[in-house]
Design a protein around this motif. Structure first.
Motif, PDB file in Angstrom:
ATOM      1  N   ILE A 189     -29.968 -13.834  28.740  1.00 32.44           N
ATOM      2  CA  ILE A 189     -29.474 -13.651  30.109  1.00 32.44           C
ATOM      3  C   ILE A 189     -28.006 -13.224  30.049  1.00 32.44           C
ATOM      4  O   ILE A 189     -27.196 -13.874  29.375  1.00 32.44           O
ATOM      5  N   PRO A 190     -27.621 -12.150  30.720  1.00 29.78           N
ATOM      6  CA  PRO A 190     -26.213 -11.714  30.687  1.00 29.78           C
ATOM      7  C   PRO A 190     -25.269 -12.806  31.193  1.00 29.78           C
ATOM      8  O   PRO A 190     -25.501 -13.390  32.260  1.00 29.78           O
ATOM      9  N   ARG A 191     -24.228 -13.078  30.420  1.00 24.17           N
ATOM     10  CA  ARG A 191     -23.269 -14.118  30.816  1.00 24.17           C
ATOM     11  C   ARG A 191     -22.524 -13.736  32.087  1.00 24.17           C
ATOM     12  O   ARG A 191     -22.001 -14.614  32.798  1.00 24.17           O
ATOM     13  N   SER A 192     -22.478 -12.431  32.376  1.00 21.72           N
ATOM     14  CA  SER A 192     -21.759 -11.988  33.575  1.00 21.72           C
ATOM     15  C   SER A 192     -22.379 -12.558  34.843  1.00 21.72           C
ATOM     16  O   SER A 192     -21.679 -12.760  35.847  1.00 21.72           O
ATOM     17  N   LEU A 193     -23.697 -12.834  34.813  1.00 21.12           N
ATOM     18  CA  LEU A 193     -24.347 -13.414  35.995  1.00 21.12           C
ATOM     19  C   LEU A 193     -23.820 -14.822  36.266  1.00 21.12           C
ATOM     20  O   LEU A 193     -23.565 -15.188  37.421  1.00 21.12           O
ATOM     21  N   TYR A 194     -23.642 -15.594  35.207  1.00 24.40           N
ATOM     22  CA  TYR A 194     -23.106 -16.951  35.384  1.00 24.40           C
ATOM     23  C   TYR A 194     -21.635 -16.898  35.803  1.00 24.40           C
ATOM     24  O   TYR A 194     -21.190 -17.710  36.639  1.00 24.40           O
ATOM     25  N   GLU A 195     -20.883 -15.958  35.233  1.00 29.35           N
ATOM     26  CA  GLU A 195     -19.470 -15.853  35.600  1.00 29.35           C
ATOM     27  C   GLU A 195     -19.324 -15.458  37.061  1.00 29.35           C
ATOM     28  O   GLU A 195     -18.457 -15.990  37.776  1.00 29.35           O
ATOM     29  N   ALA A 196     -20.180 -14.526  37.513  1.00 29.23           N
ATOM     30  CA  ALA A 196     -20.111 -14.122  38.920  1.00 29.23           C
ATOM     31  C   ALA A 196     -20.496 -15.277  39.839  1.00 29.23           C
ATOM     32  O   ALA A 196     -19.889 -15.469  40.906  1.00 29.23           O
ATOM     33  N   SER A 197     -21.505 -16.058  39.436  1.00 33.06           N
ATOM     34  CA  SER A 197     -21.914 -17.194  40.274  1.00 33.06           C
ATOM     35  C   SER A 197     -20.832 -18.265  40.304  1.00 33.06           C
ATOM     36  O   SER A 197     -20.657 -18.955  41.320  1.00 33.06           O
ATOM     37  N   ASP A 198     -20.084 -18.418  39.207  1.00 36.29           N
ATOM     38  CA  ASP A 198     -18.968 -19.368  39.214  1.00 36.29           C
ATOM     39  C   ASP A 198     -17.907 -18.938  40.227  1.00 36.29           C
ATOM     40  O   ASP A 198     -17.347 -19.778  40.952  1.00 36.29           O
ATOM     41  N   ALA A 202     -21.134 -21.269  43.014  1.00 42.95           N
ATOM     42  CA  ALA A 202     -22.476 -21.831  42.804  1.00 42.95           C
ATOM     43  C   ALA A 202     -22.414 -22.950  41.767  1.00 42.95           C
ATOM     44  O   ALA A 202     -21.751 -22.818  40.731  1.00 42.95           O
ATOM     45  N   GLY A 203     -23.098 -24.037  42.046  1.00 46.05           N
ATOM     46  CA  GLY A 203     -23.141 -25.161  41.127  1.00 46.05           C
ATOM     47  C   GLY A 203     -24.167 -24.967  40.034  1.00 46.05           C
ATOM     48  O   GLY A 203     -24.886 -23.957  39.975  1.00 46.05           O
ATOM     49  N   GLY A 204     -24.266 -25.963  39.166  1.00 38.94           N
ATOM     50  CA  GLY A 204     -25.185 -25.877  38.034  1.00 38.94           C
ATOM     51  C   GLY A 204     -26.639 -25.772  38.453  1.00 38.94           C
ATOM     52  O   GLY A 204     -27.419 -25.029  37.838  1.00 38.94           O
ATOM     53  N   TRP A 205     -27.028 -26.513  39.491  1.00 39.94           N
ATOM     54  CA  TRP A 205     -28.416 -26.480  39.930  1.00 39.94           C
ATOM     55  C   TRP A 205     -28.783 -25.113  40.504  1.00 39.94           C
ATOM     56  O   TRP A 205     -29.855 -24.575  40.223  1.00 39.94           O
ATOM     57  N   LYS A 206     -27.900 -24.531  41.313  1.00 40.42           N
ATOM     58  CA  LYS A 206     -28.170 -23.203  41.873  1.00 40.42           C
ATOM     59  C   LYS A 206     -28.232 -22.147  40.777  1.00 40.42           C
ATOM     60  O   LYS A 206     -29.055 -21.224  40.830  1.00 40.42           O
ATOM     61  N   GLN A 207     -27.371 -22.268  39.783  1.00 36.44           N
ATOM     62  CA  GLN A 207     -27.430 -21.327  38.663  1.00 36.44           C
ATOM     63  C   GLN A 207     -28.754 -21.457  37.913  1.00 36.44           C
ATOM     64  O   GLN A 207     -29.342 -20.450  37.507  1.00 36.44           O
ATOM     65  N   PHE A 208     -29.217 -22.685  37.748  1.00 34.40           N
ATOM     66  CA  PHE A 208     -30.485 -22.907  37.049  1.00 34.40           C
ATOM     67  C   PHE A 208     -31.646 -22.295  37.822  1.00 34.40           C
ATOM     68  O   PHE A 208     -32.515 -21.628  37.239  1.00 34.40           O
ATOM     69  N   VAL A 209     -31.668 -22.509  39.139  1.00 33.32           N
ATOM     70  CA  VAL A 209     -32.787 -22.042  39.960  1.00 33.32           C
ATOM     71  C   VAL A 209     -32.768 -20.533  40.140  1.00 33.32           C
ATOM     72  O   VAL A 209     -33.816 -19.874  40.055  1.00 33.32           O
ATOM     73  N   HIS A 210     -31.600 -19.961  40.367  1.00 33.67           N
ATOM     74  CA  HIS A 210     -31.519 -18.550  40.748  1.00 33.67           C
ATOM     75  C   HIS A 210     -31.198 -17.618  39.583  1.00 33.67           C
ATOM     76  O   HIS A 210     -31.386 -16.399  39.707  1.00 33.67           O
TER      77      HIS A 210
END
Length: 296
Positions: A189-198, A202-210
Motif C-alpha cells: 500500500i503506498p505510504r502516501s495514502l497514510y500520510e495524506a490521511s494523517d 484521520a485516526g488509526g481506525w479510519k485508516q484501517f477501514v478506508h
C-alpha cells in the motif's frame, strides 16, 4: 498457382529458440508434473472410482447411502463444520491484527515477526507432542492457571474443551504463516495514502477501514481461501492427541476417513467420505470467491 514466399530465416531461428526454451522448461517441470499426476490425480481418480462402485466393480451409490446413514460420519461432519466456523475467523482476525501491529514502527519488529512465524517451521507432529505435554491435567498450562487462582482446565479430556484445545494448537501453528501474506500486502500500500490521511486528521481506525482493508483485499481473500482449505484437512494434531475423542468431540472428517480406511479397512466408505469432503471444500471456496470483493 503462386507459391508462398519463403519464411525469413530470422523467423525460423526464433521458432527454434522458442522450442528449445519450452523443452528446457518442460524438463524442469517434469518432476513436479510427475508428482502431480501420480500423487494427486491418480489417487483422486481411484478415490472417485472406489466411491461410486461396489465390491463387484459395478456402478453404485451404496457407499454414499451408507455414509449418510452413519451417525459417526454425520457427527464428524458436524464437528468439522463447527471447527471451521470457529477457527477460520479466529485465525484470520489474529493474523490481521498482528500484521497491522507489526507494520508499525515498534522496537525489534523483525524479531517479533520471526518469533511469530517460527512455529510454522516446526512439523505439526512435533507441535502436537509439545502441546500434548502443555495440555496435560498436571501440565504447565494448568500449573500457570493454578498460580493465578484459576481452576485447572480439562483441555483434552473433556468434550467441552477438547475441540477448543485443537483450535488453539492449530492457530499457534498457522497464525504466523497467514500473517506474512498480510504483512506483504500492507507493505504494497503506498505510504502516501497514510500520510495524506494523517494530514486530514484521520485516526488509526479510519485508516484501517478506508486504506488498509481495501488495499489488502487480494491477499486477504487468498488467506481466507487457503486457511479454509487447510483447516478442513487438519489431521495430525487430532490423531496424535485425541484420536477423535473424547466422545467424538474432535473427530474431524480427516480422522474419520483415516479410521475407516486403515483401521476398519472400509475403503468404499473412506473414498466416499473423501469425495464429500472435497465437494464441501469446493463449494465453500467457490462461495467465498463469489461473495467477497477480491477483484477490481
Amino acid at each position: 498457382m503462386t507459391q508462398a514466399p519463403p519464411r525469413p530465416r530470422g523467423s525460423r531461428s526464433r521458432n527454434r529458440a522458442r522450442l528449445r526454451t519450452l523443452g528446457t522448461a518442460g524438463l524442469f517441470l517434469l518432476p513436479a508434473l510427475t508428482g502431480l499426476v501420480f500423487l494427486r490425480l491418480v489417487p483422486s481418480v481411484e478415490a472417485v472410482t472406489s466411491a461410486v462402485t461396489n465390491r463387484l466393480g459395478e456402478f453404485s451409490l451404496t457407499n454414499f447411502t451408507y455414509l449418510f446413514g452413519d451417525p459417526a460420519f454425520l457427527g464428524s461432519l458436524k464437528v468439522t463444520l463447527l471447527f471451521s466456523l470457529v477457527i477460520n475467523p479466529f485465525q484470520i482476525a489474529v493474523a490481521l491484527f498482528l500484521a497491522v501491529l507489526l507494520t508499525r514502527h515498534i522496537p525489534l519488529v523483525g524479531l517479533w515477526r520471526t518469533l511469530i512465524l517460527l512455529p510454522i517451521a516446526i512439523p505439526q507432529t512435533v507441535s502436537a507432542i509439545v502441546w500434548g505435554v502443555l495440555f496435560r491435567p498436571d501440565g504447565p498450562l494448568n500449573g500457570l492457571l493454578g498460580t493465578l487462582g484459576i481452576p485447572a482446565v480439562p483441555w483434552l479430556v473433556s468434550p467441552d474443551t477438547a475441540l477448543m484445545s485443537i483450535v488453539i494448537l492449530c492457530s499457534w501453528v498457522g497464525v504466523g504463516y497467514w500473517m506474512t501474506f498480510l504483512v506483504a500486502g500492507i507493505h504494497e500500500i503506498p505510504r502516501s495514502l497514510y500520510e495524506a490521511s494523517d494530514l486530514d486528521g484521520a485516526g488509526g481506525w479510519k485508516q484501517f477501514v478506508h486504506i488498509t482493508l481495501p488495499g489488502i483485499r487480494r491477499p486477504l481473500l487468498f488467506v481466507l481461501v487457503a486457511d479454509t482449505v487447510a483447516n478442513f484437512l487438519v489431521f495430525a494434531p487430532v490423531r496424535i492427541l485425541t484420536q477423535g475423542g473424547p466422545e467424538g468431540s474432535t473427530n474431524l472428517i480427516m480422522n474419520f476417513i483415516f479410521e475407516r480406511a486403515y483401521t476398519l479397512a472400509d475403503t468404499g466408505s473412506s473414498a466416499a467420505a473423501t469425495v464429500v469432503l472435497v465437494s464441501i471444500v469446493i463449494v465453500v471456496v467457490a462461495a467465498q470467491f463469489r461473495l467477497l470483493p477480491g477483484r477490481d
